[in-house]
Design a protein around this motif. Structure first.
Motif, PDB file in Angstrom:
ATOM      1  N   PRO A 150      -7.118   1.310  -6.853  1.00  0.00           N
ATOM      2  CA  PRO A 150      -6.821   3.082  -7.136  1.00  0.00           C
ATOM      3  C   PRO A 150      -6.345   3.890  -5.895  1.00  0.00           C
ATOM      4  CG  PRO A 150      -8.982   2.861  -8.020  1.00  0.00           C
ATOM      5  CD  PRO A 150      -7.758   0.714  -7.136  1.00  0.00           C
ATOM      6  N   SER A 151      -7.873   3.775  -5.349  1.00  0.00           N
ATOM      7  CA  SER A 151      -8.066   4.620  -3.942  1.00  0.00           C
ATOM      8  C   SER A 151      -6.857   4.280  -3.365  1.00  0.00           C
ATOM      9  CB  SER A 151      -9.024   4.955  -3.578  1.00  0.00           C
ATOM     10  OG  SER A 151      -9.212   4.320  -2.779  1.00  0.00           O
ATOM     11  N   ARG A 152      -6.172   5.131  -1.685  1.00  0.00           N
ATOM     12  CA  ARG A 152      -5.157   5.420  -0.756  1.00  0.00           C
ATOM     13  C   ARG A 152      -6.428   4.014   0.244  1.00  0.00           C
ATOM     14  NH1 ARG A 152      -0.961   7.324   1.856  1.00  0.00           N
ATOM     15  NH2 ARG A 152      -0.683   8.588   0.131  1.00  0.00           N
ATOM     16  N   ALA A 153      -7.654   4.177   0.276  1.00  0.00           N
ATOM     17  CA  ALA A 153      -8.352   3.563   1.149  1.00  0.00           C
ATOM     18  C   ALA A 153      -8.361   2.282   1.443  1.00  0.00           C
ATOM     19  CB  ALA A 153      -9.797   4.105   1.344  1.00  0.00           C
ATOM     20  N   GLU A 154      -8.473   2.107  -0.159  1.00  0.00           N
ATOM     21  CA  GLU A 154      -8.467   0.846  -0.254  1.00  0.00           C
ATOM     22  C   GLU A 154      -7.067   0.045  -0.549  1.00  0.00           C
ATOM     23  OE1 GLU A 154     -11.555   0.243  -3.555  1.00  0.00           O
ATOM     24  OE2 GLU A 154      -9.758   1.361  -4.736  1.00  0.00           O
ATOM     25  N   SER A 180       4.631  -3.184   6.877  1.00  0.00           N
ATOM     26  CA  SER A 180       5.502  -2.370   7.689  1.00  0.00           C
ATOM     27  C   SER A 180       4.172  -1.547   8.037  1.00  0.00           C
ATOM     28  CB  SER A 180       6.556  -2.338   7.700  1.00  0.00           C
ATOM     29  OG  SER A 180       7.193  -0.955   6.103  1.00  0.00           O
ATOM     30  N   ASP A 181       4.032  -0.841   6.983  1.00  0.00           N
ATOM     31  CA  ASP A 181       3.566   0.821   6.899  1.00  0.00           C
ATOM     32  C   ASP A 181       1.609   0.105   5.924  1.00  0.00           C
ATOM     33  OD1 ASP A 181       1.454   3.024   7.837  1.00  0.00           O
ATOM     34  OD2 ASP A 181       3.232   3.908   6.659  1.00  0.00           O
ATOM     35  N   PRO A 182       0.381   0.051   7.180  1.00  0.00           N
ATOM     36  CA  PRO A 182      -1.033  -0.533   5.914  1.00  0.00           C
ATOM     37  C   PRO A 182      -0.774   0.645   4.988  1.00  0.00           C
ATOM     38  CG  PRO A 182      -1.240  -1.352   8.226  1.00  0.00           C
ATOM     39  CD  PRO A 182       0.366  -0.472   7.704  1.00  0.00           C
ATOM     40  N   ALA A 183      -1.010   2.244   5.880  1.00  0.00           N
ATOM     41  CA  ALA A 183      -1.050   4.048   4.905  1.00  0.00           C
ATOM     42  C   ALA A 183      -0.158   3.366   3.528  1.00  0.00           C
ATOM     43  CB  ALA A 183      -1.163   4.802   6.163  1.00  0.00           C
ATOM     44  N   ASN A 184       0.699   2.936   4.132  1.00  0.00           N
ATOM     45  CA  ASN A 184       2.344   4.080   2.889  1.00  0.00           C
ATOM     46  C   ASN A 184       1.189   2.776   1.131  1.00  0.00           C
ATOM     47  OD1 ASN A 184       4.348   4.232   0.940  1.00  0.00           O
ATOM     48  ND2 ASN A 184       5.201   4.756   2.314  1.00  0.00           N
ATOM     49  N   PRO A 185       1.045   3.209  -0.208  1.00  0.00           N
ATOM     50  CA  PRO A 185       1.135   3.083  -0.447  1.00  0.00           C
ATOM     51  C   PRO A 185       1.998   1.732  -1.976  1.00  0.00           C
ATOM     52  CG  PRO A 185       0.693   5.487  -0.904  1.00  0.00           C
ATOM     53  CD  PRO A 185       0.952   5.043  -0.171  1.00  0.00           C
ATOM     54  N   GLY A 186       3.561   2.357  -1.508  1.00  0.00           N
ATOM     55  CA  GLY A 186       5.100   1.840  -1.131  1.00  0.00           C
ATOM     56  C   GLY A 186       4.471   0.459  -0.973  1.00  0.00           C
ATOM     57  N   ALA A 187       3.725   0.115   0.663  1.00  0.00           N
ATOM     58  CA  ALA A 187       3.812  -1.068   1.180  1.00  0.00           C
ATOM     59  C   ALA A 187       3.332  -2.536   0.556  1.00  0.00           C
ATOM     60  CB  ALA A 187       2.521  -0.610   2.371  1.00  0.00           C
ATOM     61  N   ILE A 188       1.621  -1.867  -0.231  1.00  0.00           N
ATOM     62  CA  ILE A 188       0.984  -3.066  -0.827  1.00  0.00           C
ATOM     63  C   ILE A 188       1.604  -3.290  -2.322  1.00  0.00           C
ATOM     64  CG2 ILE A 188      -0.770  -1.808  -1.475  1.00  0.00           C
ATOM     65  CD1 ILE A 188      -1.192  -5.211  -0.136  1.00  0.00           C
TER      66      ILE A 188
END
Length: 534
Positions: A45-49, A71-79
């Motif tokens: 649920p959180s961006r940090a997770e 490619s970008d671990p900070a992007n929610p769409g990545a995971i």
């Protein structure tokens, strides 16, 4: 342009013939992508997770080999997309392959292309219509997937990249299948070449991704790796999409050139004549079935041996890198809840390869349908061979071959994973029960194919539709949060044993009984119906 006359008419005919199967496949692919993305967003649920999970995924060579890097671990769409984007690319490549093969080599082999060619139809029209159908289906599926991901709140550039990832695989294997259809003179030969290329592409991508140093260049050699280089939900390098577009144009033009150099009904690679003294080896229905299928079976065995060795080698480091409990939870959903993370990873891979073994079994079982359409089954039945013997011979090849593929998988994993995990012998004993457990589920799929052949020979595609449904609900059901009653419809759910785990004999015996009942039903249905040639 004379060679393209009639392309529009043939395209409309193909759309009419595929009016049920094609939309169904497209809808299933969209639901797979959107459902998995939504489930992943709810799990983190959180961006940090999300970022922590993505970094843990990238730190594991084993997970990267399975699904590709993020490619970008900070992007929610990545995971949210990493698990289905590469798997979906394989599925859409299979869809493109099936469409091109069906409307080129299969039609030609059945003699319908010759009948259509007697009308005002250009020489290049059938191939052009098949390519347009495959490209259109892949493009439409990719576009709807993009819109569904945007609707979930994922960023638009990354979602567009997701669609292009899928489209790149579909385009590439549209061209590959178009070339294979010109080289071979049977639909089976076309599948052998095109699906063999797909297997090589998957291995190249997996090895290149899991070895970011000296072997990273292998990813660029794989049509499944080109979409990955788009770096979706990251750099979004859309310019890379020109690579699969150029490859598709080149392969389709090559297919046109090859088409001009062969006769209708023939392939550029002529079939080999049988041995001069081979009659004695064809003295039984089983000997004939084995002769017909041994080439394809050998290719599958070699591919599974290689995959087992590769997957066993990348499993060595999985436990050292996955330290996020939610990534571990996701792996446990895929491969079972018992054992170490390496065992869970190998169990997940065995479960997935069991789907491939079932695909081989279905293909081998339905080889008899091709023999029937070509008139060869009628000639065999004109001898003392009975219908149960004819059906049983191909069923034995399908059942025995699919089981042996899983044994080869376990042996290949043990040979590469064993030296660092306590010895090859001990590792084989540890992995083999897990490799053998899915065999009853695979045999249920083969039994379903035999029933469809025996009762509804013109609808053998239903066997493949059932396998696709089993894949979706079995592999992704828990992540998609499907009702347990729906998940339980997949026989593979009841035949999964993690390495080192204990198997429950009741579900395995039940699956064997179901497979036996299906085989008996298939024999009865085949005995009662007339032979068909279309």
């Amino acid at each position: 342009m004379r060679g393209l006359v009639g392309t529009g008419t043939l395209l409309r005919l193909a759309l009419r013939r595929d009016r049920v199967v094609l939309p169904t496949c497209m809808v299933l692919l969209v639901l797979l992508a959107a459902g998995s993305a939504q489930a992943a967003l709810e799990l983190y649920p959180s961006r940090a997770e999300l970022t922590q999970a993505a970094e843990a995924v990238n730190a594991s060579p084993a997970i990267v080999a399975m699904f590709g890097p993020i490619s970008d671990p900070a992007n929610p769409g990545a995971i949210a997309s990493f698990k289905t984007v590469s798997m979906g690319a394989v599925l859409i490549a299979l869809l493109a392959h099936a469409l091109v093969r069906r409307h080129t080599r299969t039609e030609e082999e059945a003699g319908r292309t010759e009948l259509v060619g007697a009308a005002v139809v250009g020489r290049r029209a059938p191939l052009t219509a098949a390519v347009l159908l495959a490209v259109g289906a892949c493009a439409m599926t990719s576009a709807v997937v993009t819109l569904s991901l945007v609707a979930l709140g994922l960023d638009a550039p990354g979602s567009i990249g997701y669609g292009l990832y899928w489209l790149s695989a579909g385009l590439a294997f549209t061209g590959v299948t178009a070339v294979a259809a010109q080289l071979t003179q049977t639909a089976r030969g076309t599948s052998a070449w095109a699906l063999g290329a797909l297997g090589v592409a998957y291995v190249l991508r997996a090895v290149g991704d899991s070895s970011p140093g000296r072997s990273a260049w292998l990813t660029w050699l794989s049509p499944l790796g080109w979409g990955e280089k788009l770096e979706i939900y990251g750099a979004d390098r859309f310019v890379v999409f020109l690579v699969p577009v150029g490859f598709t144009v080149l392969t389709v033009l090559t297919a046109y050139a090859l088409r001009e150099r062969r006769d209708l009904g023939a392939g550029l690679m002529a079939g080999r004549p049988g041995p001069a003294r081979g009659a004695a080896s064809l003295s039984s229905p089983f000997a004939l079935a084995w002769r017909l299928q041994r080439g394809a079976f050998t290719g599958w065995v070699l591919a599974y041996a290689l995959l087992g060795a590769v997957l066993g080698s990348v499993a060595l480091n999985v436990g050292d890198f996955v330290n996020d409990p939610k990534v571990e939870q996701m792996l446990r959903q895929l491969g079972g809840n018992a054992g170490s993370l390496s065992d869970i990873y190998l169990g997940a891979e065995i479960n997935f390869l069991a789907i491939g073994a079932a695909a081989y079994g279905i293909s081998a079982a339905l080889r008899l349908r091709s023999e029937e359409v070509e008139g060869h089954a009628e000639q065999v039945l004109a001898t003392r061979t009975s219908r149960p013997a004819l059906l049983g011979s191909h069923a034995l090849v399908a059942l025995g071959g699919s089981a042996l593929l899983l044994v080869v998988t376990g042996v290949g994993m043990a040979l590469s994973y064993g030296p660092a995990a306590g010895g090859v012998g001990a590792t084989l004993a540890h992995l083999l029960p897990s490799a053998l457990a899915p065999i009853p589920a695979v045999w249920v799929c083969v039994g379903l194919a035999l029933v469809v052949f025996g009762a509804l020979p013109r609808l053998v595609v239903l066997a493949w539709a059932a396998l696709t449904a089993f894949l979706v609900v079995g592999e992704f059901g828990s992540i998609l949060r499907l009702p347990q009653a729906v998940v339980d419809l997949s026989p593979f759910v009841h035949a999964s044993v993690p390495p080192g785990g204990s198997a429950s004999g009741v579900p395995l015996v039940a699956l064997l009984l179901v497979a036996a009942a299906l085989a008996v039903t298939a024999v009865g249905a085949f005995r009662r119906r007339d032979l068909t040639t279309a």
